[in-house]
Motif scaffolding. Structure first.
Motif, PDB file in Angstrom:
ATOM      1  N   LEU A 233      11.956  -5.127  38.703  1.00  9.80           N
ATOM      2  CA  LEU A 233      11.863  -3.805  39.314  1.00  9.80           C
ATOM      3  C   LEU A 233      12.054  -2.743  38.228  1.00  9.80           C
ATOM      4  O   LEU A 233      12.990  -2.830  37.432  1.00  9.80           O
ATOM      5  CB  LEU A 233      12.939  -3.641  40.398  1.00  9.80           C
ATOM      6  N   ARG A 234      11.156  -1.751  38.220  1.00  9.56           N
ATOM      7  CA  ARG A 234      11.295  -0.618  37.306  1.00  9.56           C
ATOM      8  C   ARG A 234      11.772   0.576  38.108  1.00  9.56           C
ATOM      9  O   ARG A 234      11.195   0.926  39.134  1.00  9.56           O
ATOM     10  CB  ARG A 234       9.983  -0.294  36.598  1.00  9.56           C
ATOM     11  N   PHE A 235      12.846   1.201  37.604  1.00 12.94           N
ATOM     12  CA  PHE A 235      13.427   2.328  38.323  1.00 12.94           C
ATOM     13  C   PHE A 235      13.917   3.348  37.301  1.00 12.94           C
ATOM     14  O   PHE A 235      14.870   3.098  36.550  1.00 12.94           O
ATOM     15  CB  PHE A 235      14.595   1.864  39.196  1.00 12.94           C
ATOM     16  N   ASP A 236      13.255   4.501  37.257  1.00 12.51           N
ATOM     17  CA  ASP A 236      13.653   5.588  36.366  1.00 12.51           C
ATOM     18  C   ASP A 236      14.685   6.477  37.058  1.00 12.51           C
ATOM     19  O   ASP A 236      14.651   6.660  38.283  1.00 12.51           O
ATOM     20  CB  ASP A 236      12.440   6.428  35.964  1.00 12.51           C
ATOM     21  N   ILE A 237      15.591   7.038  36.254  1.00 10.75           N
ATOM     22  CA  ILE A 237      16.716   7.809  36.790  1.00 10.75           C
ATOM     23  C   ILE A 237      16.700   9.211  36.192  1.00 10.75           C
ATOM     24  O   ILE A 237      16.469   9.384  34.983  1.00 10.75           O
ATOM     25  CB  ILE A 237      18.050   7.124  36.461  1.00 10.75           C
ATOM     26  N   THR A 238      16.956  10.206  37.041  1.00 11.77           N
ATOM     27  CA  THR A 238      17.057  11.591  36.582  1.00 11.77           C
ATOM     28  C   THR A 238      18.472  12.083  36.811  1.00 11.77           C
ATOM     29  O   THR A 238      19.001  12.003  37.926  1.00 11.77           O
ATOM     30  CB  THR A 238      16.073  12.497  37.337  1.00 11.77           C
ATOM     31  N   LEU A 239      19.104  12.587  35.737  1.00 10.27           N
ATOM     32  CA  LEU A 239      20.452  13.119  35.815  1.00 10.27           C
ATOM     33  C   LEU A 239      20.430  14.631  35.614  1.00 10.27           C
ATOM     34  O   LEU A 239      19.763  15.125  34.707  1.00 10.27           O
ATOM     35  CB  LEU A 239      21.351  12.478  34.760  1.00 10.27           C
ATOM     36  N   ALA A 240      21.163  15.304  36.474  1.00  7.29           N
ATOM     37  CA  ALA A 240      21.268  16.761  36.342  1.00  7.29           C
ATOM     38  C   ALA A 240      22.429  17.107  35.420  1.00  7.29           C
ATOM     39  O   ALA A 240      23.498  16.479  35.501  1.00  7.29           O
ATOM     40  CB  ALA A 240      21.486  17.391  37.710  1.00  7.29           C
ATOM     41  N   PRO A 241      22.241  18.076  34.503  1.00  2.16           N
ATOM     42  CA  PRO A 241      23.335  18.463  33.604  1.00  2.16           C
ATOM     43  C   PRO A 241      24.541  18.964  34.394  1.00  2.16           C
ATOM     44  O   PRO A 241      24.406  19.586  35.443  1.00  2.16           O
ATOM     45  CB  PRO A 241      22.728  19.573  32.747  1.00  2.16           C
ATOM     46  N   MET A 242      25.713  18.670  33.892  1.00  2.00           N
ATOM     47  CA  MET A 242      26.957  19.102  34.515  1.00  2.00           C
ATOM     48  C   MET A 242      27.661  20.032  33.537  1.00  2.00           C
ATOM     49  O   MET A 242      28.107  19.610  32.465  1.00  2.00           O
ATOM     50  CB  MET A 242      27.830  17.903  34.841  1.00  2.00           C
TER      51      MET A 242
END
Length: 327
Positions: A233-242
């Motif tokens: 499974l390929r799963f890309d992740i997006t993180l918001a700056p804190m």
């Protein structure tokens, strides 16, 4: 000269009132009846003897069944098939082959991962274990003349989850930690992103998991995902700056301790609070990038506008409040 004596058989005197019974011979049909009766009696005796023998045979058979069975020496190989996290692997296939590669026994593990094999003779064998979503393995095993041989086998998952961790501006996030937990909360896989933000978690069989990504100065994220039977499974992740907002609170050139700093978003909701230390310093963490209003209480209320893009240092100056000082 004497005359010789002569013996004469004379008929018995007849009694007129009580005549002697007349001798009558039995007819032929009576003799046949008597013979048939004798044959029937003989046949009945033979049937009775046969029934008696059969009854004795049944009693002997029942007695033998009720006797305890003599112990039988069995050569067995048994144990459990588990994953790296010690969870059972149900329906694993086990094949026992000789040193020449010939199959001598085969079985399937039950729902708890338990199995039992019976080798035909003592000696050295190779046990092959395989299961869907796991890497197969082979183990050498030596079987004694009799008794049970305990052998537990651990299978590593062949499935993997991979992808790239990026920011909202599509920049890669290095050194982010990606963890995958199963439905019981146990960690099934973990990885740290490379400089280009890529990650790969190995050893997870098909199923439903929770993926969590954490990085410095980024808001953590958690997502539910399902690993297919194909195992990849390929799963890309997006993180918001804190963002981290910090600064110093002063009044009349002096730092103010124990002042309350409140951060509000554009809707007026409080998104963070802090109190100044003995040097007047404060820090508010966990803020997404954006525009905020900073309010300070300790002297008269002072507000100021601040824009955060990732990290900011903003000093505040308070006016002297005589009422607050008296109180």
């Amino acid at each position: 000269m004497r005359r010789p004596l002569v013996h004469l058989d004379l008929p018995a005197p007849v009694d007129a009132e009580h005549p002697a019974p007349e001798q009558v011979s039995a007819p032929d049909w009576a003799e046949q009846i008597d013979g048939k009766q004798i044959e029937d009696e003989q046949a009945g005796d033979e049937q009775a003897r046969a029934d008696h023998v059969a009854a004795r045979s049944r009693e002997a058979a029942i007695a033998r069944l009720s006797e305890p069975l003599a112990p039988v020496d069995r050569r067995t190989i048994g144990g459990h098939i588990r994953r790296d996290d010690q969870h059972p692997v149900p329906a694993a296939m086990l094949t026992l082959i000789s040193q020449r590669g010939q199959q001598v026994s085969r079985t399937t593990a039950d729902g708890s991962g338990s199995y039992t094999l019976e080798p035909p003779a003592p000696g050295s064998y190779v046990l092959i274990v395989s299961a869907d979503g796991h890497q197969p393995t082979a183990v050498n095993v030596t079987v004694r003349n009799d008794g049970a041989h305990q052998l537990d086998v651990t299978l590593s998952g062949s499935s993997e989850v991979s992808g790239v961790v990026r920011t909202t501006t599509h920049e890669p996030v290095p050194d982010a930690t990606v963890s995958v937990t199963d439905l019981h909360g146990d960690v099934a896989g973990t990885a740290v992103t490379a400089a280009d933000g890529t990650y790969t978690c190995h050893g997870m069989p098909a199923g439903t998991y929770t993926l969590v990504a954490v990085a410095a100065r980024m808001r953590p994220t958690a997502t539910t995902l399902t690993v297919p039977d194909s195992g990849r499974l390929r799963f890309d992740i997006t993180l918001a700056p804190m963002a981290v907002l910090s600064g110093t609170v002063r009044a009349d050139g002096r730092t103010v301790r124990d002042a309350r700093v409140t951060v509000l978003n554009l809707s007026g909701d409080t998104v963070g609070t802090a109190r100044t230390d003995e040097y007047g310093r404060y820090t508010v963490t966990g803020l997404p990038a954006g525009e905020y209003t900073v309010a300070v209480r300790g002297y008269s209320m002072v507000t100021d506008q601040v824009t955060i893009t990732g990290g900011a240092d903003h000093n505040l100056r308070l006016g002297f409040d005589e009422y607050a000082q008296v109180q």
